[in-house]
Design an enzyme around this catalytic site. Structure first.
Site, PDB file in Angstrom:
ATOM      1  N   GLU A   1       9.132  50.522  33.211  1.00 39.29           N
ATOM      2  CA  GLU A   1       8.090  51.425  33.699  1.00 39.29           C
ATOM      3  C   GLU A   1       8.665  52.701  34.317  1.00 39.29           C
ATOM      4  O   GLU A   1       9.607  53.278  33.801  1.00 39.29           O
ATOM      5  CB  GLU A   1       7.175  50.679  34.672  1.00 39.29           C
ATOM      6  CG  GLU A   1       6.555  49.434  34.020  1.00 39.29           C
ATOM      7  CD  GLU A   1       5.569  48.729  34.904  1.00 39.29           C
ATOM      8  OE1 GLU A   1       4.449  49.226  35.050  1.00 39.29           O
ATOM      9  OE2 GLU A   1       5.906  47.651  35.440  1.00 39.29           O
TER      10      GLU A   1
ATOM     11  N   ASP B   1      -4.893  47.108  34.784  1.00 36.91           N
ATOM     12  CA  ASP B   1      -3.473  46.896  35.046  1.00 36.91           C
ATOM     13  C   ASP B   1      -3.325  46.492  36.526  1.00 36.91           C
ATOM     14  O   ASP B   1      -4.286  46.528  37.296  1.00 36.91           O
ATOM     15  CB  ASP B   1      -2.661  48.159  34.703  1.00 36.91           C
ATOM     16  CG  ASP B   1      -1.233  47.813  34.286  1.00 36.91           C
ATOM     17  OD1 ASP B   1      -0.667  46.831  34.823  1.00 36.91           O
ATOM     18  OD2 ASP B   1      -0.656  48.527  33.440  1.00 36.91           O
TER      19      ASP B   1
END
Ligand SMILES: *[C@@H]1O[C@H](CO)[C@@H](O)[C@H](O)[C@H]1NC(C)=O
Ligand SMILES: *[C@@H]1O[C@H](CO)[C@@H](O)[C@H](O)[C@H]1NC(C)=O
Ligand SMILES: *[C@@H]1O[C@H](CO)[C@@H](O)[C@H](O)[C@H]1NC(C)=O
Ligand SMILES: *[C@@H]1O[C@H](CO)[C@@H](O)[C@H](O)[C@H]1NC(C)=O
Ligand SMILES: *[C@@H]1O[C@H](CO)[C@@H](O)[C@H](O)[C@H]1NC(C)=O
Ligand SMILES: *[C@@H]1O[C@H](CO)[C@@H](O)[C@H](O)[C@H]1NC(C)=O
Length: 637
Positions: free
Chosen positions: A523, A313
């Protein structure tokens, strides 16, 4: 000076020899460039020609903003990405996107071996960073449709819209099994139910990448042509199982439960030829997933036979430590050892490249680990046909925001809406469908006329943005209602009606539509421990529904606390984050289509019940998993 015939003959021979050598060089057979060769042979041939620096370059993914032609050439960069909201220009057209990627690709093709870059983007509900793209419902809404072939068509449309901008690779699908709606990424998950996530994963991967041929060997990446894209199953593994739904936190489970709840969708993705897998920031029983060799190498690569590449990521190598970037050199070692193939650096490529080169030269990282990583990356690039077809195709511009894609999105919206209540106790008639012929109706709430709220996070900007400025094409719920009702119907829109004013005019309204919910988020910013409807949503519900017959549309990324207000409402619809095609909402509100959506998640009563999922021993939901009142298409009342 006169030449002797012999001298002339020698000169001729020399010229001929030089000519022959040149001709031979020009026609030199290069195996990796031959599309007729098996992909593994091409990979081995190319790998055998590469220097260490060229190999490390392939393992490096950098941000678009850094990817000048000089940087791509100097570092032999293998991949470039758009971070969330990173665009070549505000409101860039498909043609501007393609020009940017073409310039990058030409730089890559100019390097010694001419290895094309692979450009990736988060196309997670359509090609959502791009102005005027079709924005599809977020995954939670797709879970509610229970319609796998629709999800496959959305994958196909998304691939076309990505290719319209020259992009061959998307960081999708998110195959998280969200077990706690307090998680800010819960809307990126199709469901709390593993089997539903599996079904949607198989179909989304197939839509994006194409149908794997019969007898396709499990784990071998597959991308079916230049209108498909490489996909990425994320975030491996257990991202949706963190404690209290805290983003990037710790998933505490037995190995057995991890394999039972969170792993199965990866198996489906691997069977369908997924090209890449992204690792989760989260930890499993206290070990960062990015360092978890047992799960990445032993399980995903060796047991499950995944042959595509594993990517980190964003800045995840930095985030191995807290605070970030403390022992970067060591973190690189840990992650590469664990089985990471490509690193989403994304900004500090000089440090990353220097550190990794050094560790391989010093033997701290074995060359065969690097060779494995590069082979996987090259395998995906060959599979996609990037070597034969590296440049964007301008004929595909018209795919961006195409009418056919908007029609699919509208269908997805209508199938994603879940009817939770339809009429109060003792009512003779159900509240829905609404009449198109009412004289006067009221539309209220912060989400009735707000495309940004309707689309949620990961829309143009990473966090999304409220308002109608975000993208150029789209229909708000209010606009959709106006299009649906009779020309003779007066539609009053008051975002926050004053209770006293409304008390005077309430009698004029046949009914009200109240749309409230969450603002856009993504997120960590979306983590929420209270899950209340943000103010003034609850007051708008109470004020309007106390005076006018009302249907409440909840526009949100997850179930919210509604129990205290349900009694005020005549009808309640979970609309999730529907995206740009608001007419999907009016299609079912007015009965042109029936309600068919089913809850992809358990609707809790209070947050202190969380986590609470379908199948739990103590299960006391407000609305259970799978609930949803169905209605038939009624035509007009
Ligand atoms: C989980 O969140 C808590 C509270 O914010 C934090 O202290 C802890 O370090 C986090 N754990 C991980 C593994 O990120
Ligand atoms: C990459 O781009 C970012 C953002 O524009 C910038 O801050 C950073 O300095 C760049 N990195 C390098 C190595 O130039
Ligand atoms: C819309 O965007 C323009 C500039 O792009 C800005 O000036 C304007 O304030 C924005 N309007 C709203 C309502 O955000
Ligand atoms: C977006 O679409 C609108 C409506 O079709 C069009 O007028 C506008 O030019 C488009 N903008 C971009 C940047 O493509
Ligand atoms: C609108 O009202 C006019 C006048 O009352 C009537 O003639 C017409 O049929 C109505 N139109 C619709 C679509 O209901
Ligand atoms: C609920 O949590 C969110 C996110 O942390 C916060 O912004 C909001 O103020 C909280 N609301 C209430 C009513 O506590």
């Amino acid at each position: 000076m006169a030449r002797s015939p012999a001298a002339t003959a020698v000169a001729c021979l020399l010229v001929a020899a030089v000519f022959l050598t040149t001709a031979a060089a020009g026609a030199e057979y290069v195996k990796y460039k031959d599309p007729k060769q098996p992909i593994n042979e091409r990979v081995q041939d190319l790998l055998s020609r590469m220097t260490l620096e060229e190999k490390i370059g392939q393992m490096s993914q950098i941000e678009r903003a850094n990817a000048t032609t000089e940087v791509i050439e100097k570092y032999f960069i293998g991949s470039v990405l758009s971070g969330g909201g990173s665009v070549p220009a505000e409101k860039a057209t498909a043609s501007v996107w393609q020009k940017m990627i073409t310039a990058m690709q030409k730089a890559a093709l100019k390097t010694r071996l001419g290895i094309p870059i692979i450009y990736g983007i988060d196309a997670v509900h359509g090609n959502n960073n791009v102005y005027n793209a079709t924005i599809f419902p977020h995954n939670i809404g797709l879970g509610a449709t229970r319609d796998p072939t629709l999800v496959k068509r959305i994958g196909e449309a998304t691939a076309h819209e990505a290719r319209a901008t020259g992009i061959p690779y998307t960081f999708a699908p998110c195959v998280a099994v969200c077990r706690d709606p307090r998680w800010g990424r819960c809307y990126e998950s199709y469901s709390e139910d593993t089997r539903l996530v599996q079904l949607m994963t198989s179909n989304m991967v197939t839509g994006l990448q194409g149908d794997v041929p019969a007898n396709h060997p499990k784990g071998v990446p597959f991308v079916g042509g230049s209108k498909k894209v490489a996909g990425c199953a994320k975030h491996f593994v257990g991202d949706g199982g963190t404690q209290r739904g805290i983003n990037e936190n710790n998933t505490v489970l037995s190995f057995h439960d991890l394999m039972r709840i969170h792993m199965p969708p990866y198996d489906n993705a691997v069977i369908k030829g997924i090209s890449t897998v992204m690792i989760s920031y989260s930890s499993f029983n206290g070990v960062k997933m990015h360092e978890n060799k047992n799960l990445i190498t032993d399980t995903l690569k060796n047991k499950m036979n995944f042959r595509g590449f594993v990517i980190t990521d964003w800045q995840a190598v930095d985030r191995i430590t807290n605070p970030p970037h403390q022992h970067y050199y060591h973190s690189i070692q840990e992650t590469i050892h664990a089985g990471i193939d490509m690193v989403m650096i994304p900004y500090d490529y000089p440090e990353f490249v220097a550190d990794l080169v050094k560790q391989v030269k010093q033997g701290q990282i074995r060359l065969d680990r690097v060779n494995d990583a590069v082979s996987r990356i090259l395998r995906v690039k060959f599979t996609m046909g990037l070597f034969e077809d590296p440049l964007p195709d301008p004929r595909l511009h018209k795919e961006l925001g195409a009418q056919e894609h908007r029609a699919i999105a509208r269908e997805a919206v209508r199938k994603s809406l879940v009817l939770l209540k339809n009429g109060k106790k003792g009512d003779k008639q159900a509240m829905l469908p609404l009449s198109k012929k009412a004289k006067k109706i009221l539309v209220a709430g912060s989400h009735a006329h707000d495309l940004g709220n309707q689309c949620g996070g990961w829309t143009i900007k990473r966090q999304g943005e409220s308002g109608n400025n975000l993208t150029g094409v789209g229909t708000t719920i209010l606009e959709a209602i106006k299009k649906a009702v009779s020309k003779n119907t007066t539609v009053d829109f008051v975002e926050r009606p004053d209770k006293d004013d409304l008390a005077k005019s309430a009698g004029d309204y046949e009914y009200a539509v109240v749309a409230v919910g969450e603002p856009p988020y993504a997120e960590t910013a979306g983590d929420n421990q209270n899950l209340t409807i943000p103010a003034p949503g609850p007051e708008v519900i109470k004020d309007v529904c106390g005076l006018v017959k009302c249907v409440v549309l909840l526009v949100s990324g997850r179930p919210l606390v509604v129990q205290p207000y349900v009694d005020y409402m005549d009808a309640l619809v979970a609309a999730w984050l529907p995206g740009t095609e608001g007419q999907g909402v009016s299609d079912v509100l007015f009965g042109d289509y029936g309600f068919t959506g089913k809850l992809p998640r358990t609707w809790f009563k209070t947050v202190d019940q969380l986590p609470m999922n379908y199948g739990d021993k103590r299960y006391d939901p407000l609305f259970p998993f799978g609930y949803g009142i169905t209605t038939k298409a009624a035509g007009h009342k």
